[in-house]
Design a protein around this motif. Structure first.
Motif, PDB file in Angstrom:
ATOM      1  N   THR A  10       0.814  -1.217   0.000  1.00 52.43           N
ATOM      2  CA  THR A  10       0.000   0.000   0.000  1.00 52.43           C
ATOM      3  C   THR A  10       0.846   1.264   0.000  1.00 52.43           C
ATOM      4  N   THR A  11       1.924   1.271   0.787  1.00 58.27           N
ATOM      5  CA  THR A  11       2.751   2.482   0.882  1.00 58.27           C
ATOM      6  C   THR A  11       3.322   2.861  -0.472  1.00 58.27           C
ATOM      7  N   GLY A  12       3.887   1.891  -1.188  1.00 61.31           N
ATOM      8  CA  GLY A  12       4.452   2.186  -2.502  1.00 61.31           C
ATOM      9  C   GLY A  12       3.399   2.617  -3.502  1.00 61.31           C
ATOM     10  N   ALA A  13       2.223   1.955  -3.459  1.00 67.12           N
ATOM     11  CA  ALA A  13       1.150   2.298  -4.393  1.00 67.12           C
ATOM     12  C   ALA A  13       0.696   3.738  -4.190  1.00 67.12           C
ATOM     13  N   VAL A  14       0.515   4.139  -2.925  1.00 67.56           N
ATOM     14  CA  VAL A  14       0.060   5.502  -2.638  1.00 67.56           C
ATOM     15  C   VAL A  14       1.156   6.513  -2.949  1.00 67.56           C
TER      16      VAL A  14
ATOM     17  N   ARG B 259       5.708  10.590  -5.403  1.00 67.61           N
ATOM     18  CA  ARG B 259       6.871  10.441  -4.541  1.00 67.61           C
ATOM     19  C   ARG B 259       7.685   9.237  -4.996  1.00 67.61           C
ATOM     20  N   ARG B 260       8.977   9.278  -4.771  1.00 67.77           N
ATOM     21  CA  ARG B 260       9.814   8.107  -4.999  1.00 67.77           C
ATOM     22  C   ARG B 260       9.642   7.155  -3.820  1.00 67.77           C
ATOM     23  N   TRP B 261       9.840   5.877  -4.051  1.00 64.97           N
ATOM     24  CA  TRP B 261       9.603   4.938  -2.947  1.00 64.97           C
ATOM     25  C   TRP B 261      10.556   3.751  -2.998  1.00 64.97           C
ATOM     26  N   ILE B 262      10.765   3.178  -1.800  1.00 60.88           N
ATOM     27  CA  ILE B 262      11.497   1.930  -1.618  1.00 60.88           C
ATOM     28  C   ILE B 262      10.655   1.062  -0.699  1.00 60.88           C
TER      29      ILE B 262
ATOM     30  N   GLY C 139       8.180 -11.812   2.702  1.00 58.14           N
ATOM     31  CA  GLY C 139       7.235 -12.844   2.296  1.00 58.14           C
ATOM     32  C   GLY C 139       7.092 -12.979   0.792  1.00 58.14           C
ATOM     33  N   ASP C 140       6.504 -14.112   0.390  1.00 56.79           N
ATOM     34  CA  ASP C 140       6.303 -14.367  -1.039  1.00 56.79           C
ATOM     35  C   ASP C 140       5.328 -13.387  -1.671  1.00 56.79           C
ATOM     36  N   HIS C 141       4.545 -12.666  -0.842  1.00 55.42           N
ATOM     37  CA  HIS C 141       3.609 -11.708  -1.434  1.00 55.42           C
ATOM     38  C   HIS C 141       4.335 -10.514  -2.065  1.00 55.42           C
ATOM     39  N   ALA C 142       5.660 -10.410  -1.893  1.00 53.65           N
ATOM     40  CA  ALA C 142       6.406  -9.443  -2.702  1.00 53.65           C
ATOM     41  C   ALA C 142       6.217  -9.748  -4.179  1.00 53.65           C
ATOM     42  N   VAL C 143       6.100 -11.061  -4.495  1.00 52.82           N
ATOM     43  CA  VAL C 143       5.906 -11.512  -5.872  1.00 52.82           C
ATOM     44  C   VAL C 143       4.426 -11.645  -6.211  1.00 52.82           C
ATOM     45  N   THR C 144       3.649 -12.215  -5.272  1.00 54.38           N
ATOM     46  CA  THR C 144       2.246 -12.529  -5.572  1.00 54.38           C
ATOM     47  C   THR C 144       1.313 -11.335  -5.428  1.00 54.38           C
ATOM     48  N   HIS C 145       1.675 -10.350  -4.607  1.00 54.30           N
ATOM     49  CA  HIS C 145       0.781  -9.221  -4.360  1.00 54.30           C
ATOM     50  C   HIS C 145       1.386  -7.873  -4.772  1.00 54.30           C
ATOM     51  N   ILE C 146       2.590  -7.580  -4.247  1.00 50.43           N
ATOM     52  CA  ILE C 146       3.121  -6.228  -4.412  1.00 50.43           C
ATOM     53  C   ILE C 146       3.475  -5.912  -5.861  1.00 50.43           C
ATOM     54  N   ALA C 147       4.267  -6.774  -6.493  1.00 52.76           N
ATOM     55  CA  ALA C 147       4.673  -6.493  -7.878  1.00 52.76           C
ATOM     56  C   ALA C 147       3.474  -6.374  -8.817  1.00 52.76           C
ATOM     57  N   PRO C 148       2.488  -7.294  -8.758  1.00 54.68           N
ATOM     58  CA  PRO C 148       1.308  -7.124  -9.611  1.00 54.68           C
ATOM     59  C   PRO C 148       0.512  -5.854  -9.294  1.00 54.68           C
ATOM     60  N   ARG C 149       0.436  -5.502  -8.004  1.00 53.87           N
ATOM     61  CA  ARG C 149      -0.287  -4.284  -7.623  1.00 53.87           C
ATOM     62  C   ARG C 149       0.384  -3.057  -8.220  1.00 53.87           C
TER      63      ARG C 149
ATOM     64  N   GLY D  59      -8.835   3.044  -4.087  1.00 49.19           N
ATOM     65  CA  GLY D  59      -7.986   3.793  -3.165  1.00 49.19           C
ATOM     66  C   GLY D  59      -8.022   5.283  -3.428  1.00 49.19           C
ATOM     67  N   VAL D  60      -6.842   5.900  -3.513  1.00 53.11           N
ATOM     68  CA  VAL D  60      -6.748   7.357  -3.681  1.00 53.11           C
ATOM     69  C   VAL D  60      -6.514   7.756  -5.133  1.00 53.11           C
ATOM     70  N   THR D  61      -6.794   6.847  -6.060  1.00 50.19           N
ATOM     71  CA  THR D  61      -6.543   7.139  -7.476  1.00 50.19           C
ATOM     72  C   THR D  61      -7.269   8.403  -7.933  1.00 50.19           C
ATOM     73  N   ASP D  62      -8.561   8.505  -7.662  1.00 49.63           N
ATOM     74  CA  ASP D  62      -9.320   9.682  -8.094  1.00 49.63           C
ATOM     75  C   ASP D  62      -8.876  10.936  -7.337  1.00 49.63           C
ATOM     76  N   ALA D  63      -8.633  10.784  -6.036  1.00 49.85           N
ATOM     77  CA  ALA D  63      -8.253  11.944  -5.220  1.00 49.85           C
ATOM     78  C   ALA D  63      -6.935  12.547  -5.675  1.00 49.85           C
ATOM     79  N   THR D  64      -6.033  11.713  -6.186  1.00 48.65           N
ATOM     80  CA  THR D  64      -4.737  12.208  -6.643  1.00 48.65           C
ATOM     81  C   THR D  64      -4.705  12.515  -8.135  1.00 48.65           C
ATOM     82  N   GLY D  65      -5.760  12.141  -8.843  1.00 47.05           N
ATOM     83  CA  GLY D  65      -5.791  12.348 -10.281  1.00 47.05           C
ATOM     84  C   GLY D  65      -4.828  11.447 -11.028  1.00 47.05           C
ATOM     85  N   TRP D  66      -4.574  10.269 -10.480  1.00 43.16           N
ATOM     86  CA  TRP D  66      -3.565   9.375 -11.063  1.00 43.16           C
ATOM     87  C   TRP D  66      -4.063   8.736 -12.362  1.00 43.16           C
ATOM     88  N   LYS D  67      -3.211   8.760 -13.392  1.00 45.09           N
ATOM     89  CA  LYS D  67      -3.552   8.186 -14.694  1.00 45.09           C
ATOM     90  C   LYS D  67      -2.590   7.086 -15.137  1.00 45.09           C
ATOM     91  N   GLY D  68      -1.527   6.829 -14.357  1.00 45.34           N
ATOM     92  CA  GLY D  68      -0.546   5.817 -14.725  1.00 45.34           C
ATOM     93  C   GLY D  68       0.799   6.436 -15.055  1.00 45.34           C
TER      94      GLY D  68
END
Length: 564
Positions: free
Chosen positions: A343-347, A353-356, A361-371, A383-392
């Motif tokens: 969640t932190t990286g996605a937001v 912002r830049r992030w690290i 856990g294996d969810h680094a592969v199964t959850h985080i990377a796909p997210r 999430g906050v996509t609309d609030a931030t105006g995020w388009k990709g």
């Protein structure tokens, strides 16, 4: 008698410190991702996701990122006690406290002087954790304890006093930290209006009466004239809030409000929206209506991963957005070393912002990377996509920790691990010896693998160097530069060449750290049970062996051909 003179929290094993090996990072290009083209000039591609033990990962980051992280948010294991049913209470807390203290010390070194640490925790260890943080940061650098309303109601079936809140402890690196204001809400701006069409714009009325009585503040007692009626208004019970000279300024600037027709018995002061700060002061009560709750987070997780792969303890994106808003500005660096579902990286990504992020856990592969791929592709509408105006847009690189540099051979001797090629070895030795890994692109200066200053360099080789080979190196380096030579063996006196320092590897680094340990995580399920048993304890599960590959420079990350 103990020589310690300061007040501190003590526990079993407190004085023991892990001797961490500074590993290098190896990219898994198949899991890295970036947009096909730039969406704007503010797209960020130098983001990092690390799969591996977070203590080793933080140590790996230290050389390049010490003093550079603006905001760190962590959501560590809460140590609820449910998993510790069979274990000694003293061991339980001691293991947890050592685990968290070792990480907080490294996190502090990574923070910039104006940076801040935000720790999500519950009451079970929160107060112990505060004392630990006081020791690491200094009590003067405690900022605030925030109470986040993580649940919107308590179950009627709960016996006792239900917990609806988590704690968020906030610490600063130094007094250079200054939080941002919160954006002014629609509700806040709605308090301002302009019923008399004042050309200065919307305003709200502020009470003109003091809380102090006439007897308490006689210097604030005087007559005020109502300009509509000519009536002189006298203090009866309460004094005015402003002295007579200040009141005269208010009259001159036409700041008093008596009502549209002068019907109010006492005046109010006009406070114009254009004159107030561009934002609201944050406080330490964060209701779920403002920053979300755990049920909202679960729904976000289901939307991202499906009901069968929902993450157990996600945090709502609005909560992380609030923290990032208060502690950073666009382009700043955000770190989460207990990444969970990402969640932190996605937001942070959506907020430019830049992030690290680091996750064992294996969810680094199964959850985080796909997210994060969905975020980059603009395919995450929640999430906050609309609030931030995020388009990709943007990208990240997926790294694994390299294996330990040294391993034991069949005779029990420490040798360079067979997974290390020449480039990996040179980069690893640079980390161990305090050099920046910058291999020369000039074939004539093949020996420049890294530098510590503009004139001091390091050369790493697995060869045995003769006197003649060292002499040739010395001549190429020249009298105005110095070179540290790390080699398997050498045939010369150590002071034969004034511009060379020659060391044998791995002998010269054997005592620097603990070798061959890949897991410093708190594996509660694998602690020894506090029961008498003739059965041997089950061995701790080890982290999945990382994929090996050629070490690569971490920055810059991607070359983007097309721009939009």
């Amino acid at each position: 008698m103990s020589k310690k003179t300061r007040l501190e929290l003590t526990w079993i094993g407190k004085d023991e410190r892990p001797r961490l090996e500074p590993r290098i990072l190896i990219e898994d290009a198949g899991l890295s991702d970036h947009a096909a083209e730039r969406h704007s000039g503010e797209d960020i591609f130098d983001n990092i996701l690390i799969h591996g033990d977070n203590l080793l990962a933080l140590k790996a980051l230290e050389a390049n990122f010490a003093g550079k992280i603006k905001c760190i948010y962590i959501d560590p294991p809460y140590n609820t006690g449910a998993a510790f049913t069979h274990y000694d209470d003293g061991l339980e807390h001691s293991v947890w406290l050592s685990m968290i203290r070792d990480r907080i010390e490294l996190l502090r070194r990574l923070l910039s002087n104006d940076g801040s640490l935000w720790i999500n925790i519950d009451e079970n260890e929160g107060h112990y954790l505060k004392v630990v943080c006081d020791e690491v940061f200094g009590r003067e650098n405690f900022v605030r304890q925030i109470n986040w309303q993580k649940k919107y109601s308590a179950s009627n079936n709960f016996k006792g006093i239900a917990s609806l809140c988590d704690l968020i402890l906030v610490y600063r690196k130094s007094d250079s930290f200054a939080n941002n204001l919160l954006p002014r809400s629609t509700e806040s701006e709605a308090r301002y209006s302009n019923p008399d069409n004042d050309p200065r714009g919307p305003w709200k009325s502020v009470d003109y009466l003091n809380q102090a009585s006439v007897a308490q503040r006689p210097n604030l007692v005087y007559e005020i004239e109502n300009p509509f009626t000519g009536e002189l208004v006298k203090n009866r019970v309460k004094a005015w809030k402003y002295d007579k000279a200040t009141h005269a300024v208010h009259v001159k600037e036409d700041r008093l409000w008596w009502g549209l027709r002068g019907e109010n018995s006492v005046p109010a002061l006009k406070l114009f929206l254009s004159e107030v700060r561009d934002g609201m002061t944050p406080h330490n009560w964060w209701p779920h209506a403002e920053v979300g709750h755990t049920d909202e987070a679960k729904k976000e997780s289901i939307a991202l991963f499906g009901a069968s792969k929902v993450f157990d303890t996600p945090k709502p994106e609005r909560l992380i957005q609030r923290i990032v808003q208060l502690s950073t500005n666009p382009g700043d660096l955000v770190l989460d070393s207990f990444a969970g579902s990402g969640t932190t990286g996605a937001v942070a990504h959506k907020m430019s912002r830049r992030w690290i992020m680091v996750e064992l856990g294996d969810h680094a592969v199964t959850h985080i990377a796909p997210r994060l791929k969905k975020v980059i592709d603009g395919d995450d509408p929640g999430g906050v996509t609309d609030a931030t105006g995020w388009k990709g847009g943007g990208g990240f690189r997926f790294y694994r920790l390299a294996p330990s540099l040294l391993e034991k051979d069949r005779f029990g001797n420490w040798v360079i691990a067979k997974e290390y090629n020449a480039a990996m070895l040179a980069e690893a030795l640079c980390k161990h010896l305090g050099f920046t890994y910058t291999p020369s692109q000039d074939p004539a200066e093949y020996w420049r693998h890294g530098h510590s200053t503009e004139t001091d360099f390091v050369y790493v080789t697995t060869q045995s160097l003769t006197y003649d080979a060292l002499k040739k190196l010395s001549e190429e380096v020249g009298p105005k530069r110095t070179l540290l030579v790390c080699c398997k063996a050498f045939n010369a006196k150590e002071d034969s060449f004034p511009n060379l320092t020659v060391k044998k590897i791995p002998h010269s680094i054997l005592a620097k750290c603990e070798w061959g340990r890949d897991d410093y995580s708190l594996r509660i399920a694998n602690l020894p049970e506090k029961v008498d048993s003739v059965e041997p304890a089950e061995p701790a599960d080890r982290m999945e062996e990382p994929k090996r590959g050629k070490a690569e420079a971490m920055l810059p990350l991607f070359d983007i051909a097309g721009e939009k």
